[in-house]
Design a protein around this motif. Sequence first.
Motif, PDB file in Angstrom:
ATOM      1  N   ARG A 116      -0.430   7.114  -3.599  1.00 46.48           N
ATOM      2  CA  ARG A 116       0.892   6.604  -3.201  1.00 46.48           C
ATOM      3  C   ARG A 116       1.035   5.111  -3.468  1.00 46.48           C
ATOM      4  O   ARG A 116       2.116   4.638  -3.847  1.00 46.48           O
TER       5      ARG A 116
ATOM      6  N   ARG B 283      10.147   5.706   2.332  1.00 44.72           N
ATOM      7  CA  ARG B 283       9.734   5.925   0.940  1.00 44.72           C
ATOM      8  C   ARG B 283      10.501   5.000   0.007  1.00 44.72           C
ATOM      9  O   ARG B 283       9.924   4.348  -0.864  1.00 44.72           O
TER      10      ARG B 283
ATOM     11  N   THR C 290       5.183  15.963  -3.604  1.00 43.72           N
ATOM     12  CA  THR C 290       4.392  15.589  -2.442  1.00 43.72           C
ATOM     13  C   THR C 290       4.074  16.843  -1.632  1.00 43.72           C
ATOM     14  O   THR C 290       4.517  17.940  -1.962  1.00 43.72           O
TER      15      THR C 290
ATOM     16  N   GLN D 179       1.717   2.554   4.183  1.00 47.58           N
ATOM     17  CA  GLN D 179       2.572   3.586   3.578  1.00 47.58           C
ATOM     18  C   GLN D 179       2.165   4.997   3.997  1.00 47.58           C
ATOM     19  O   GLN D 179       2.246   5.944   3.228  1.00 47.58           O
TER      20      GLN D 179
ATOM     21  N   HIS E 267      -2.826  11.545   2.575  1.00 49.71           N
ATOM     22  CA  HIS E 267      -1.417  11.159   2.457  1.00 49.71           C
ATOM     23  C   HIS E 267      -0.586  11.937   3.466  1.00 49.71           C
ATOM     24  O   HIS E 267      -0.371  13.143   3.315  1.00 49.71           O
TER      25      HIS E 267
ATOM     26  N   GLU F 274       1.184  13.602  -5.651  1.00 47.97           N
ATOM     27  CA  GLU F 274       0.317  12.835  -4.765  1.00 47.97           C
ATOM     28  C   GLU F 274      -0.970  13.629  -4.524  1.00 47.97           C
ATOM     29  O   GLU F 274      -0.973  14.860  -4.645  1.00 47.97           O
TER      30      GLU F 274
END
Length: 326
Positions: A265, A62, A201, A45, A54, A222
């Motif tokens: 995440r 997503r 994010t 991911q 991330h 995140e």
Amino acid sequence: MNWIDNVVRPKIRSFLNRREVEENLWVKCPQSGEMVFYRDLEANQWVVPNSGYHMKIKARDRLASFLDDGAFQTVALPQVPQDPLRFRDTKRYSDRLKESRTKTGMEDAVLVATGALYGQGVTVGVQDFDFMGGSLGMAAGSAIITGLETAARRKEPFILFVASGGARMQEGILSLMQMPRTTVGVQRLREAGLPYIVVMTDPTTGGVTASYAMLGDVHIAEPNALICFAGPRVIEQTIREKLPKGFQRSEYLRDHGMVDLVVHRHDLRPTIGSLIGIFTRQPVNPAIPAAERDAGRVSMRDVAIAAEGDGEDDTLANPPVAAHAE
């Protein structure tokens, strides 16, 4: 055998049978400098395995990793005027739109879809930073309002993943008008008694932070995401002072009350699923493995406190299934 058979034909065959080699097979982690194989990063991911950094993730990726079985149905979005101000800087705005559409496969910066999360119907909006920095223009604003209206009509929660550099300057005041428009849309969803969960994010900045990104019932971020109105460099240049370490990052904002939860995440599914279970008083689908429901990075007590706003009740430490069993 002549030179045509020995030289020319083999060269032609090798040219025609040449294999296309993928570019960027290895991706460098911006935080640690680690080189990660593209396929491994995609399977994880877009989280760098060792550093936990991330990276940005495409809107459809997503949705596929967040919703049950990766299944979703995109929502038709309204058409808006293209390049209403006939704007041009180093290139025409209309050309920038064409380039971003080719790059992302999206009409604009926001994609809205419906699907299921642990069997519970949800409407999800995703802002894609690859489309002109996820900037907020008329199309993006209309997409978010459409998502809010779709959730209200279907009587289900609305979840928004935000990634934006702010308002889109090429649309001027028309871009800024999307801030009050989306605020009214959020209010209508709230009047319908439906949850609105925001996931911020990296980065979430500018007019987006000053409007719909900060109007959720629960604000999740995140790790290490930049969340601000004006960036730290602008603030330092303005006040002529050195800012604290980690200023305007997810963990700093959580510690100072601006963000409710910082969630890895990989744990967004069970965390948001638990929140929805609390808000709607619907049990989590028992077919989902308990290991996924009760991810260890964020405790169910933290989730419940974020939803209820009260940490005194010990029953909130239980998952939604136990807390709201009839």
